[in-house]
Motif scaffolding. Structure first.
Motif, PDB file in Angstrom:
ATOM      1  N   ASP A  71      -0.376  -6.551 -18.364  1.00  0.00           N
ATOM      2  CA  ASP A  71      -0.072  -8.110 -17.039  1.00  0.00           C
ATOM      3  C   ASP A  71       0.975  -8.575 -16.972  1.00  0.00           C
ATOM      4  O   ASP A  71       1.477 -10.087 -16.867  1.00  0.00           O
ATOM      5  CB  ASP A  71      -2.016  -8.278 -16.155  1.00  0.00           C
ATOM      6  CG  ASP A  71      -1.998  -9.370 -17.180  1.00  0.00           C
ATOM      7  OD1 ASP A  71      -1.668  -9.569 -18.937  1.00  0.00           O
ATOM      8  OD2 ASP A  71      -2.990  -9.538 -17.318  1.00  0.00           O
ATOM      9  N   GLY A  72       1.907  -8.252 -18.352  1.00  0.00           N
ATOM     10  CA  GLY A  72       2.875  -9.591 -18.765  1.00  0.00           C
ATOM     11  C   GLY A  72       2.223 -10.782 -19.925  1.00  0.00           C
ATOM     12  O   GLY A  72       2.433 -10.800 -20.746  1.00  0.00           O
ATOM     13  N   ARG A  73       0.199 -10.558 -19.945  1.00  0.00           N
ATOM     14  CA  ARG A  73       0.344 -11.701 -21.181  1.00  0.00           C
ATOM     15  C   ARG A  73      -0.597 -11.046 -22.368  1.00  0.00           C
ATOM     16  O   ARG A  73      -1.436 -11.153 -22.912  1.00  0.00           O
ATOM     17  CB  ARG A  73      -1.101 -12.353 -20.458  1.00  0.00           C
ATOM     18  CG  ARG A  73      -0.164 -13.551 -18.738  1.00  0.00           C
ATOM     19  CD  ARG A  73      -1.155 -14.339 -18.303  1.00  0.00           C
ATOM     20  NE  ARG A  73      -1.818 -13.366 -17.556  1.00  0.00           N
ATOM     21  CZ  ARG A  73      -2.948 -13.190 -17.099  1.00  0.00           C
ATOM     22  NH1 ARG A  73      -3.288 -14.820 -17.252  1.00  0.00           N
ATOM     23  NH2 ARG A  73      -3.257 -13.267 -15.715  1.00  0.00           N
ATOM     24  N   GLY A  74      -0.953  -9.694 -21.866  1.00  0.00           N
ATOM     25  CA  GLY A  74      -1.608  -8.929 -22.302  1.00  0.00           C
ATOM     26  C   GLY A  74      -2.180  -7.613 -22.501  1.00  0.00           C
ATOM     27  O   GLY A  74      -1.838  -7.600 -20.440  1.00  0.00           O
ATOM     28  N   THR A  75      -2.666  -6.669 -22.929  1.00  0.00           N
ATOM     29  CA  THR A  75      -2.657  -5.371 -22.469  1.00  0.00           C
ATOM     30  C   THR A  75      -3.979  -5.299 -22.331  1.00  0.00           C
ATOM     31  O   THR A  75      -5.215  -5.716 -22.784  1.00  0.00           O
ATOM     32  CB  THR A  75      -2.502  -4.356 -23.712  1.00  0.00           C
ATOM     33  OG1 THR A  75      -1.124  -4.159 -24.371  1.00  0.00           O
ATOM     34  CG2 THR A  75      -2.879  -2.511 -23.494  1.00  0.00           C
ATOM     35  N   ILE A  76      -4.281  -4.869 -21.260  1.00  0.00           N
ATOM     36  CA  ILE A  76      -5.700  -4.455 -20.352  1.00  0.00           C
ATOM     37  C   ILE A  76      -6.472  -2.924 -20.658  1.00  0.00           C
ATOM     38  O   ILE A  76      -5.230  -2.168 -19.961  1.00  0.00           O
ATOM     39  CB  ILE A  76      -5.675  -4.884 -18.775  1.00  0.00           C
ATOM     40  CG1 ILE A  76      -5.594  -6.415 -18.697  1.00  0.00           C
ATOM     41  CG2 ILE A  76      -7.009  -4.901 -18.153  1.00  0.00           C
ATOM     42  CD1 ILE A  76      -4.736  -7.283 -17.741  1.00  0.00           C
ATOM     43  N   ILE A  77      -7.193  -2.441 -20.861  1.00  0.00           N
ATOM     44  CA  ILE A  77      -7.913  -0.992 -21.177  1.00  0.00           C
ATOM     45  C   ILE A  77      -9.301  -1.363 -20.002  1.00  0.00           C
ATOM     46  O   ILE A  77      -9.948  -1.702 -20.361  1.00  0.00           O
ATOM     47  CB  ILE A  77      -8.142  -1.270 -22.749  1.00  0.00           C
ATOM     48  CG1 ILE A  77      -6.844  -1.460 -23.984  1.00  0.00           C
ATOM     49  CG2 ILE A  77      -9.002   0.780 -22.224  1.00  0.00           C
ATOM     50  CD1 ILE A  77      -7.139  -1.023 -24.988  1.00  0.00           C
ATOM     51  N   ASP A  78      -9.396  -0.420 -18.624  1.00  0.00           N
ATOM     52  CA  ASP A  78      -9.904  -0.489 -18.175  1.00  0.00           C
ATOM     53  C   ASP A  78     -10.946   0.959 -18.684  1.00  0.00           C
ATOM     54  O   ASP A  78     -10.550   1.794 -18.606  1.00  0.00           O
ATOM     55  CB  ASP A  78      -9.653  -0.340 -16.874  1.00  0.00           C
ATOM     56  CG  ASP A  78     -11.168  -0.603 -16.056  1.00  0.00           C
ATOM     57  OD1 ASP A  78     -12.009  -0.068 -16.216  1.00  0.00           O
ATOM     58  OD2 ASP A  78     -10.352   0.215 -14.519  1.00  0.00           O
ATOM     59  N   LEU A  79     -11.945   0.576 -19.362  1.00  0.00           N
ATOM     60  CA  LEU A  79     -13.218   1.926 -19.560  1.00  0.00           C
ATOM     61  C   LEU A  79     -13.748   2.477 -18.547  1.00  0.00           C
ATOM     62  O   LEU A  79     -14.970   2.479 -18.210  1.00  0.00           O
ATOM     63  CB  LEU A  79     -13.268   1.414 -20.948  1.00  0.00           C
ATOM     64  CG  LEU A  79     -12.659   1.016 -21.745  1.00  0.00           C
ATOM     65  CD1 LEU A  79     -14.194   0.529 -22.999  1.00  0.00           C
ATOM     66  CD2 LEU A  79     -12.188   2.325 -22.607  1.00  0.00           C
TER      67      LEU A  79
END
Length: 79
Positions: A71-79
């Motif tokens: 999202d531009g602020r960091g990587t998001i991992i949706d499990l």
């Protein structure tokens, strides 16, 4: 004789002022061109974004899909 000398000095002064103006104008055009190229390059480089990489789990969760995005602020991992 002094009239001729005065006329020649006047012509030389006007020529010097004209050359100074042409030199300043050429520098202005050169700096404007360089600035335009830098701004165009920056605009193009900001448009280039990395391709999204889709990750999938392989251990017993074939129905669910792990989603990863940035999202531009960091990587998001949706499990």
């Amino acid at each position: 004789m002094q009239n001729i000398r005065a006329i020649l000095l006047t012509i030389a002064g006007v020529a010097l002022v004209g050359l100074t103006f042409v030199f300043a104008a050429s520098l202005t055009v050169a700096f404007t061109g360089i600035l335009a190229l830098v701004m165009i390059g920056r605009a193009i480089s900001l448009r280039l974004k990395p391709a999204h990489v889709h990750a999938r789990t392989t251990k017993g969760r074939e129905q669910e899909q792990m989603r990863i995005w940035n999202d531009g602020r960091g990587t998001i991992i949706d499990l």
